[in-house]
Write an enzyme that holds these catalytic residues in place. Structure first.
Site, short mmCIF file in Angstrom:
data_model
loop_
_atom_site.label_atom_id
_atom_site.label_comp_id
_atom_site.label_asym_id
_atom_site.label_seq_id
_atom_site.Cartn_x
_atom_site.Cartn_y
_atom_site.Cartn_z
N ASP A 101 -1.27 -5.70 16.12
CA ASP A 101 -1.72 -4.30 16.19
C ASP A 101 -2.54 -4.07 17.44
OD1 ASP A 101 -0.57 -3.24 13.88
OD2 ASP A 101 -2.13 -4.12 12.62
N GLU B 293 -5.73 -8.58 5.05
CA GLU B 293 -6.19 -7.72 6.14
C GLU B 293 -7.26 -6.79 5.56
OE1 GLU B 293 -4.41 -4.50 9.37
OE2 GLU B 293 -3.66 -4.47 7.32
N GLU C 62 -7.46 1.25 -3.23
CA GLU C 62 -8.22 2.50 -3.26
C GLU C 62 -7.99 3.32 -4.52
OE1 GLU C 62 -8.87 5.70 0.24
OE2 GLU C 62 -6.80 5.29 -0.30
N ARG D 67 0.66 -12.45 3.64
CA ARG D 67 -0.39 -11.76 4.39
C ARG D 67 -0.41 -10.35 3.77
NH1 ARG D 67 -0.43 -6.86 7.63
NH2 ARG D 67 -2.16 -7.00 9.06
N GLN E 144 5.12 7.22 5.33
CA GLN E 144 4.76 6.05 4.51
C GLN E 144 3.87 6.49 3.35
OE1 GLN E 144 2.93 3.85 7.71
NE2 GLN E 144 4.61 2.38 7.82
N ASP F 46 -1.16 -6.67 3.48
CA ASP F 46 -1.39 -5.56 4.39
C ASP F 46 -2.41 -4.58 3.79
OD1 ASP F 46 -0.33 -4.29 6.84
OD2 ASP F 46 0.41 -2.72 5.51
N ASN G 207 0.84 -1.19 0.00
CA ASN G 207 0.00 0.00 0.00
C ASN G 207 0.88 1.25 0.00
OD1 ASN G 207 -2.51 1.62 0.56
ND2 ASN G 207 -1.28 2.14 2.35
N HIS G 208 2.09 1.10 0.56
CA HIS G 208 2.98 2.25 0.70
C HIS G 208 4.43 1.77 0.77
CE1 HIS G 208 1.57 0.84 4.70
NE2 HIS G 208 2.86 0.78 4.90
C1 GLC Z 1 -1.20 -2.75 8.80
C2 GLC Z 1 -0.32 -3.41 9.81
C3 GLC Z 1 0.18 -2.40 10.79
C4 GLC Z 1 0.94 -1.31 10.04
C5 GLC Z 1 0.07 -0.72 8.95
C6 GLC Z 1 0.87 0.16 8.04
O1 GLC Z 1 -2.38 -2.27 9.34
O2 GLC Z 1 -1.03 -4.45 10.44
O3 GLC Z 1 1.00 -2.96 11.76
O4 GLC Z 1 1.35 -0.29 10.91
O5 GLC Z 1 -0.49 -1.72 8.15
O6 GLC Z 1 1.74 -0.63 7.28
#
Ligand code: GLC
Length: 558
Positions: free
Chosen positions: A317, A249, A211, A202, A172, A204, A107-108
């Site tokens: 988390d 997630e 998006e 997994r 990020q 993230d 995502n980043h």
């Molecule tokens: C996800 C991870 C978390 C992290 C976030 C940004 O939600 O579970 O730990 O800070 O992504 O990468």
């Protein structure tokens, strides 16, 4: 009974274990956990019954979000070891029958990633469009994910002369998957790790990742829709591995979550964490009432055959309670984390289960028994198997990411290096290594660890929990969750008492014709249903029971 599960859908009844290499075991005394340390403890994990390891990010990073701020997608953080150590770890895990998946954080990137450095320094750089820029951010931007740290998801970058999007921290920057070259880079990188022997990822922050594909209407015609893109990623993993997975997630309500499994064939995420069920579980625990979870299980969409729910009671988390109403969240806070220092982002708890349950091991065991009894694949966070607690003096999410406790020493046997360079302080006090550690529990048949070992074995010997369909059985006690899960001709009934008072329950399971008995899998004792097919039994406070339905001619191994 024999497990009929086939190996290409190994994840249907896997036992997943999440850990961060840096807090697991330090092999060389430099104070930081490492891949050699993890490799050394794979036999321990195999003994626990773990069949799939989920590794939190181990890539080079700027270490401002515990490794989720990656600076090189192809490397290993030098503190954790070398690519050679990684290959040794994967090989050893495979030898012990353990698959390895790792966080895919696309995502980043970190703002220190060379892509962002190139992007911010030159508008004409091919990497500029790998990120999301704006001269004039929208008026109603979404709220930042970490509201205590950020006030906006848009930050102005002096060097770039524009604002950039970041759903998480400002360090990020979000990647822009509308860019086809970036999409190529992502699959190339996934292919790299799969080639090294990983069994998937997994994924993230999936909704945030997709998006930009949903919002960039100007280019809509030339873009895959978000779900087509996710389907491409799953197909890629399938092509490269045959049986690799994407464990996503997606913390959204069920109605929205179900789309992330894909079409009826289940061609997007292989598994999704059940965030809603987890939160209803805690609401029920706070009330001593099983009905919130029963309602969530009933409302939960059945995933396509090639998909699965992943159940958990703790992750790395905050224990998010964001899907509860304000009043419900308050109830859970009051019960399990009343002090503001135990709460994070106003929506979650920074605590581990045993301290939240006041150290009541009956209750803790009931909850883990329930975790494994839920239809789906259970996911453990390291240290849960021995009942580790959080470190109350460590703020925020880091409180539950303390070093693994192997021995009673002050360092928990985590490292012989200086404690002041450990990635997090070792827990002290009641839940510290003196009282909670692997070494003491390994040889104690009454320990939580021994209980968990029996639990993983029992889960694996009940493949219907991973494969079957589940029904909430009606019975008179609101404190009791009675489930019957069936697959082919096999069936298991599980009962969990959420309250501190004993309960008498009578329920009517679906029984096969013939002379049927129920075998209690922990004790081996048997119960014969009444003539009308109903079953009566008593559950002690916070008690649990797993009953296999058999005919009298078969012998159960318990
Ligand atoms: C996800 C991870 C978390 C992290 C976030 C940004 O939600 O579970 O730990 O800070 O992504 O990468």
């Amino acid at each position: 009974m024999s497990a009929k599960a086939t190996s290409d859908v190994w994840w249907k009844n896997a036992v997943v274990y999440c850990l961060d290499v840096e807090t697991f075991l330090d092999s060389d005394g430099d104070g930081c956990g490492d891949l050699k340390g993890l490799t050394d403890r794979l036999d321990y994990l195999a003994g626990l019954g773990v069949s799939c390891l989920w590794l939190m990010p181990f890539y080079p990073s700027n270490d401002r979000d515990d490794g989720y701020d990656i600076t090189d997608f192809y490397g290993i953080d030098g503190r954790l070891g070398t690519p050679g150590d990684f290959a040794e770890m994967i090989r050893t895990a495979s030898d012990r029958g353990i698959r390895v998946v790792a966080d895919l954080v696309v995502n980043h990137t970190s703002d220190q990633h060379p892509w962002f450095q190139a992007a911010r320094s030159d508008r004409d750089s091919p990497y500029r469009d790998f990120y999301v820029w704006s001269d004039d951010p929208p008026d109603n931007p979404p709220a930042p994910t970490f509201p205590d740290q950020e006030t906006s998801v848009w930050t102005f970058d002096e060097q770039a002369g524009q604002y950039y999007l970041h759903r998480f921290y400002r360090h990020q920057p979000d990647l822009n998957v509308t860019n086809p070259k970036l999409r190529d880079e992502i699959v190339k990188m996934m292919g790299f790790w799969l080639q090294l022997g990983m069994s998937g990822f997994r994924v993230d922050a999936v909704p945030f990742l997709l998006e930009t594909l949903g919002v960039d209407a100007a280019e809509a015609d030339s873009l895959p829709d978000p779900h087509t893109y996710l389907r491409e990623l799953r197909a890629f993993v399938g092509r490269r591995t045959g049986d690799g997975i994407l464990l996503g997630e997606v913390n959204l309500p069920f109605e929205q979550q179900t789309a992330f499994f894909g079409s009826d064939y289940g061609d997007e995420l292989t598994m999704q964490f059940d965030f809603v069920g987890m939160q209803q579980l805690y609401l029920g625990l706070a009330r001593g009432d099983a009905r919130p979870l029963a309602a969530a299980l009933t409302a939960r969409p059945t995933p396509p055959d090639s998909c699965q729910w992943a159940s958990f009671v703790r992750n790395h988390d905050e224990l998010t309670l964001d899907k509860l109403s304000d009043d419900e969240r308050r109830e859970v806070f009051d019960a399990f984390g009343p002090d503001p220092s135990m709460q994070v982002f106003g929506r979650g708890l920074a605590r581990r289960l045993p301290p939240m349950m006041g150290g009541d091991e009956r209750r803790v065991r009931m909850i883990y028994s329930l975790l494994f009894a839920l239809p789906g694949t259970p996911v453990l966070f390291y240290g849960e198997e021995i009942g580790m607690g959080e470190h109350p003096d460590v703020s925020g999410r880091q409180a539950v990411r303390t070093p693994m406790q192997w021995t009673p020493d002050e360092s928990g046997g985590f490292s012989r290096g200086p404690a002041d360079v450990f990635p997090a302080p070792v827990v002290t006090g009641v839940f510290g290594p003196g009282n909670v550690n692997v070494a003491d529990q390994l040889n104690d048949p009454d320990s939580l660890l021994s209980f968990m070992q029996r639990l993983t074995r029992r889960y694996r010997s009940c493949p219907e929990l991973g494969w079957g369909s589940c029904e909430v059985l009606s019975q008179p006690s609101s404190a009791v969750l009675a489930l019957q899960t069936s697959w082919d001709d096999a069936s298991v009934i599980t009962l969990h008492n959420f309250a501190d008072v004993a309960a008498e329950v009578r329920f009517r399971p679906t029984l096969p014709p013939g002379d049927v008995i129920l075998t209690e899998l922990a004790s081996g004792s048997t119960i014969r249903p009444d003539r009308d097919g109903s079953v009566q039994l008593r559950l002690e406070p916070y008690d649990h029971s797993w009953l296999r339905v058999t005919d009298t001619s078969s012998r159960e191994i318990t």
